[in-house]
Design a protein around this motif. Sequence first.
Motif, PDB file in Angstrom:
ATOM      1  N   GLY A 104      -5.860 -10.811   5.438  1.00  0.00           N
ATOM      2  CA  GLY A 104      -5.058  -9.607   5.318  1.00  0.00           C
ATOM      3  C   GLY A 104      -5.198  -9.017   3.938  1.00  0.00           C
ATOM      4  N   THR A 139      -5.028   8.622  10.233  1.00  0.00           N
ATOM      5  CA  THR A 139      -4.239   8.139  11.359  1.00  0.00           C
ATOM      6  C   THR A 139      -4.252   9.219  12.431  1.00  0.00           C
ATOM      7  OG1 THR A 139      -2.198   8.974  10.373  1.00  0.00           O
ATOM      8  CG2 THR A 139      -2.754   6.672   9.938  1.00  0.00           C
ATOM      9  N   ARG A 157       1.646   3.723  14.959  1.00  0.00           N
ATOM     10  CA  ARG A 157       0.573   4.185  14.078  1.00  0.00           C
ATOM     11  C   ARG A 157      -0.756   3.889  14.759  1.00  0.00           C
ATOM     12  NH1 ARG A 157      -0.631   2.214   7.892  1.00  0.00           N
ATOM     13  NH2 ARG A 157      -2.255   3.742   7.447  1.00  0.00           N
ATOM     14  N   ASP A 186      -0.999  -4.740  11.589  1.00  0.00           N
ATOM     15  CA  ASP A 186      -0.171  -4.874  10.401  1.00  0.00           C
ATOM     16  C   ASP A 186       0.559  -6.216  10.392  1.00  0.00           C
ATOM     17  OD1 ASP A 186       1.788  -4.535  12.336  1.00  0.00           O
ATOM     18  OD2 ASP A 186       2.438  -2.574  11.621  1.00  0.00           O
ATOM     19  N   ASP A 187       1.628  -6.323   9.581  1.00  0.00           N
ATOM     20  CA  ASP A 187       2.388  -7.566   9.468  1.00  0.00           C
ATOM     21  C   ASP A 187       3.024  -7.977  10.791  1.00  0.00           C
ATOM     22  OD1 ASP A 187       1.803  -7.964   6.763  1.00  0.00           O
ATOM     23  OD2 ASP A 187       3.524  -6.764   6.111  1.00  0.00           O
ATOM     24  N   ASP A 188       3.379  -7.009  11.653  1.00  0.00           N
ATOM     25  CA  ASP A 188       3.942  -7.355  12.960  1.00  0.00           C
ATOM     26  C   ASP A 188       2.921  -8.120  13.796  1.00  0.00           C
ATOM     27  OD1 ASP A 188       6.363  -6.147  12.353  1.00  0.00           O
ATOM     28  OD2 ASP A 188       5.814  -4.242  13.306  1.00  0.00           O
ATOM     29  N   TYR A 244      -2.614   0.144  14.713  1.00  0.00           N
ATOM     30  CA  TYR A 244      -2.876  -0.387  13.378  1.00  0.00           C
ATOM     31  C   TYR A 244      -2.452  -1.856  13.356  1.00  0.00           C
ATOM     32  CZ  TYR A 244      -2.655  -0.935   8.308  1.00  0.00           C
ATOM     33  OH  TYR A 244      -2.833  -1.368   7.023  1.00  0.00           O
ATOM     34  N   TRP A 273      -5.759  -7.648   8.970  1.00  0.00           N
ATOM     35  CA  TRP A 273      -4.589  -6.798   9.132  1.00  0.00           C
ATOM     36  C   TRP A 273      -4.288  -6.129   7.794  1.00  0.00           C
ATOM     37  CZ3 TRP A 273      -4.594 -11.966   8.521  1.00  0.00           C
ATOM     38  CH2 TRP A 273      -3.794 -12.500   7.529  1.00  0.00           C
ATOM     39  N   ASN A 274      -3.485  -5.049   7.864  1.00  0.00           N
ATOM     40  CA  ASN A 274      -3.102  -4.277   6.675  1.00  0.00           C
ATOM     41  C   ASN A 274      -4.310  -3.771   5.895  1.00  0.00           C
ATOM     42  OD1 ASN A 274      -0.387  -4.566   7.214  1.00  0.00           O
ATOM     43  ND2 ASN A 274      -0.130  -6.327   5.874  1.00  0.00           N
ATOM     44  N   GLN A 275      -5.363  -3.400   6.598  1.00  0.00           N
ATOM     45  CA  GLN A 275      -6.562  -2.908   5.937  1.00  0.00           C
ATOM     46  C   GLN A 275      -6.385  -1.436   5.573  1.00  0.00           C
ATOM     47  OE1 GLN A 275      -9.189  -5.068   5.115  1.00  0.00           O
ATOM     48  NE2 GLN A 275      -7.537  -6.444   5.733  1.00  0.00           N
ATOM     49  N   ASN A 335     -10.107  -6.043  13.931  1.00  0.00           N
ATOM     50  CA  ASN A 335      -9.223  -5.155  13.194  1.00  0.00           C
ATOM     51  C   ASN A 335      -8.743  -4.007  14.072  1.00  0.00           C
ATOM     52  OD1 ASN A 335      -7.943  -4.463  10.704  1.00  0.00           O
ATOM     53  ND2 ASN A 335      -9.382  -2.788  10.494  1.00  0.00           N
TER      54      ASN A 335
END
Length: 170
Positions: A7, A86, A96, A152-154, A150, A46-48, A128
């Motif tokens: 991440g 986005t 997103r 992400d942290d979720d 997207y 993630w979180n790229q 990704n």
Amino acid sequence: MRASLRGAAATPVTVNVYEGVVPSTTGDPTGFGRLGDHVGGQGLAWNQPLGSSVNVFGYPAGPHPDGIRPYTGQNLKTSMGSVTTTAHAPSLNGERLLPVRSAFTGHGAQGSSWLLGYDAASARGYLNGLTVSVADTDANGRYDTGLSAYFDDDLLAVYSAADALWTGAV
């Protein structure tokens, strides 16, 4: 399979799945070994940041809106593009969404994997994105964009929870 994750600022973790099973001579299931040892596996990103370049892999089959059907769904196809913005798609339930240029047609493109940092020599990269829809953004009757949620942290939380529930061999 234990696949590396990466991440934006995270420590690598792993995701686990049951090992495979095959029927024994008596018909009872018997362990076949780790899935990743038989079919390989990819990492996860993630979180790229926007601007990341991804390779999209899929088996597109359906026609474009103009009726042209350039793909049969029989062969793995790939396209490459950068995620630079986005997307807003009111008909899709996503907070997103990210677009990437891809001419894949709808049927067979859904679920196509987006691999960041893909290395063709090793056939490895970091998942990704997954195509959830395709769009004709220039209204010329041909699909030109794939959309993914997207990562992400979720997403990381879901995979981390799965890792904590590892049960070992069947």
